[in-house]
Design an enzyme around this catalytic site. Structure first.
Site, PDB file in Angstrom:
ATOM      1  N   THR A 144      -7.874  31.780  50.604  1.00 19.87           N
ATOM      2  CA  THR A 144      -7.125  32.878  51.215  1.00 19.87           C
ATOM      3  C   THR A 144      -7.569  33.210  52.632  1.00 19.87           C
ATOM      4  OG1 THR A 144      -6.709  33.838  49.053  1.00 19.87           O
ATOM      5  CG2 THR A 144      -6.535  35.320  50.940  1.00 19.87           C
TER       6      THR A 144
HETATM    7 ZN   LIG Z   1      -4.697  33.483  48.783  1.00 19.20          ZN
END
Ligand SMILES: [Zn+2]
Length: 507
Positions: A144
């Protein structure tokens, strides 16, 4: 090995593997999980009340300003969209003046092929009216924070410095934790220039709704409006905030809005990519996309606002993985010599200064050669060039990268806390790929040019029977240049890993 903490080393908190995932599920994504935890620096974080209050003041200015402009220049008319926007010109939605605006929305963990499940009619309708890519390739590692910063800066992880969600930095001798505010809000960790800094340099207002990253860069730049991370914020509230920004008077209105939604990634980790919870959450984010598009449509802004939906990475099923025990490879004495272990599910290994590193590297390479289907072992020198993941001292000297279906662990850890879904694997794996959908004047012009025959499709895309334009897969480091071009501020663009001329193939 007698204790899991010895294996984790200093840079890996106890039970990092389950811990990280649990934290992501619980929403400690950037360390700001509760309201009122904002620092008291000069960040311009605007409450809704403050925005509305200031808006009332500026509406007077807007009315008088528009009146004066009309007297001086006559009515404002929309410009032609046949070329890249030059920046600065005023457009009209019929009642108000607007500057060219870009809205970029990240739906965390939306795997590209989720769009083919028949559960996202609204996103597909938007892509039919606009553009869609077969998929968008994340940077390695497919995590992320590295990818949200790649989307913002157009840089690979080796250049933008966020080489994992957690990692040791030998220069500062500290560890970056994506979920601790002292790390993730410290600008020193974040290299490169995010698109909001470029836009601010160009004199544009910008708004950041929870996009992973720091509120400020080392140069002191910040977005005009900043809403810090908070978990479990209903999509309806995010929609309201975005629309409040769009409805501000022109003097206060941001031209670049970035928004972030984590619920689909949380669902993917918790129950796996094929689960009912993922499908249900997918339908919810699809409704959000519809509501956002409807709100733009209701304001007659679909020819003024470019909306770009992206994700950071995909998701693969990890409910029944084969465990690879590092104890079997490095033995207790090797694990004892580990000082830092970075990242997850790949492992960046830093051995103690006294360790015979080449000895342990050979042990790892032999194990990998014996089971090439399970994992790869790299040094900076042997790291695949396509990863763009070697030219940084923040990248551990040895990296073990598991193949999909395999999990690196220890006998002490076993499969404790394993999630049903995960990402972070090879960015060539299609299950790690993200989505890209764009709608607005950009896609309208692309289609018009194509239909006119002035811009042949070449091999960069195909159009289907439903007139959906599907672009070839492309890397997410191209997004920075797209947004900068859409805003008409190319001359302010920072150096990045995007391809020169990439978007000119389309317009
Ligand atoms: Zn992510």
């Amino acid at each position: 090995m007698s204790s899991p903490s010895r294996f984790h080393g200093k840079s890996r908190p106890p039970s990092t593997k389950p811990h990280d995932i649990v934290e992501e599920e619980e929403g400690l994504l950037s360390g700001v999980s509760v309201e009122g935890k904002e620092s008291n620096d000069t960040r311009r974080s605007w409450s809704r009340g403050r925005i509305v209050g200031t808006a009332v003041f500026f509406i007077g200015l807007l009315i008088s300003g528009a009146f004066v402009r009309t007297l001086l220049r006559g009515p404002v008319v929309p410009s032609e969209y046949s070329l890249w926007h030059k920046g600065g010109e005023l457009l009209s939605n019929g009642t108000h003046e607007f500057k060219r605006t870009v809205l970029i929305v990240s739906i965390d963990g939306l795997r590209a092929d989720y769009l083919d499940r028949g559960l996202t009619p609204n996103l597909l309708r938007i892509s039919e009216n606009g553009l869609r890519a077969k998929s968008m390739k994340p940077v390695f590692p497919t995590l992320t924070f590295p990818n949200h910063w790649a989307l913002m800066t157009g840089l690979h992880a080796e250049s933008h410095g966020i080489v994992a969600n957690n990692f040791w930095d030998p220069k500062s001798k500290t560890t970056f934790y994506y979920n601790r505010i002292e790390s993730c809000w410290n600008p020193d960790w974040w290299f490169g220039e995010p698109m909001w800094e470029t836009a601010e340099k160009a004199g544009l207002l910008t708004a950041n709704l929870m996009w992973p990253g720091p509120p400020k860069t080392t140069s002191g730049a910040s977005s005009t409006y900043f809403v810090p991370w908070k978990d479990h914020v209903p999509l309806s509230e995010k929609l309201e905030q975005i629309i409040n920004w769009i409805d501000l008077p022109i003097e206060l209105r941001p031209q670049l809005v970035m928004a972030y939604e984590p619920s689909l990634d949380q669902a993917g980790h918790a129950t796996g990519p094929m689960s009912a919870r993922v499908n249900k959450t997918l339908a919810q984010v699809d409704d959000f996309a519809k509501d956002l598009q409807s709100a733009l449509h209701a304001r007659n802004l679909t020819d003024i606002v470019d909306i770009v939906f992206v994700s950071d990475h995909g998701m693969t099923d990890t409910s029944d993985p084969e465990l690879v025990y590092m104890d079997d490879i490095l033995h207790d004495e090797g694990l004892e010599m580990l000082e830092h272990v970075d990242g997850w599910p790949a492992m960046g290994l830093r051995f103690r200064e006294s360790a015979n590193v080449s000895h342990y590297l050979n042990m790892l390479l032999n194990a990998s050669d014996a089971n090439p289907e399970k994992f790869d072992v790299y040094t900076h020198e042997t790291m695949p060039q396509r990863y763009h993941f070697s030219h940084s001292e923040r990248i551990a000297p040895l990296y073990v990268v598991p193949k999909i279906g395999y999990v690196l662990t220890t006998k002490a850890e076993g499969d404790t806390g394993m999630s049903k879904g995960n990402h972070g694997y090879d960015n060539d794996e299609l299950s790690m790929h993200a989505m890209f959908i764009a709608h607005g004047p950009f896609s309208t012009d692309v289609k018009a040019l194509h239909h006119s025959g002035k811009k042949p499709a070449d091999h960069h895309w195909e159009s289907t029977e439903s007139n959906t334009y599907i672009m070839e897969r492309f890397p997410n480091v191209e997004i920075y240049n797209l947004v900068i071009k859409l805003l008409g501020i190319d001359q302010f663009a920072a150096p990045n890993n995007g391809t020169v001329g990439f978007w000119d193939r389309y317009l």
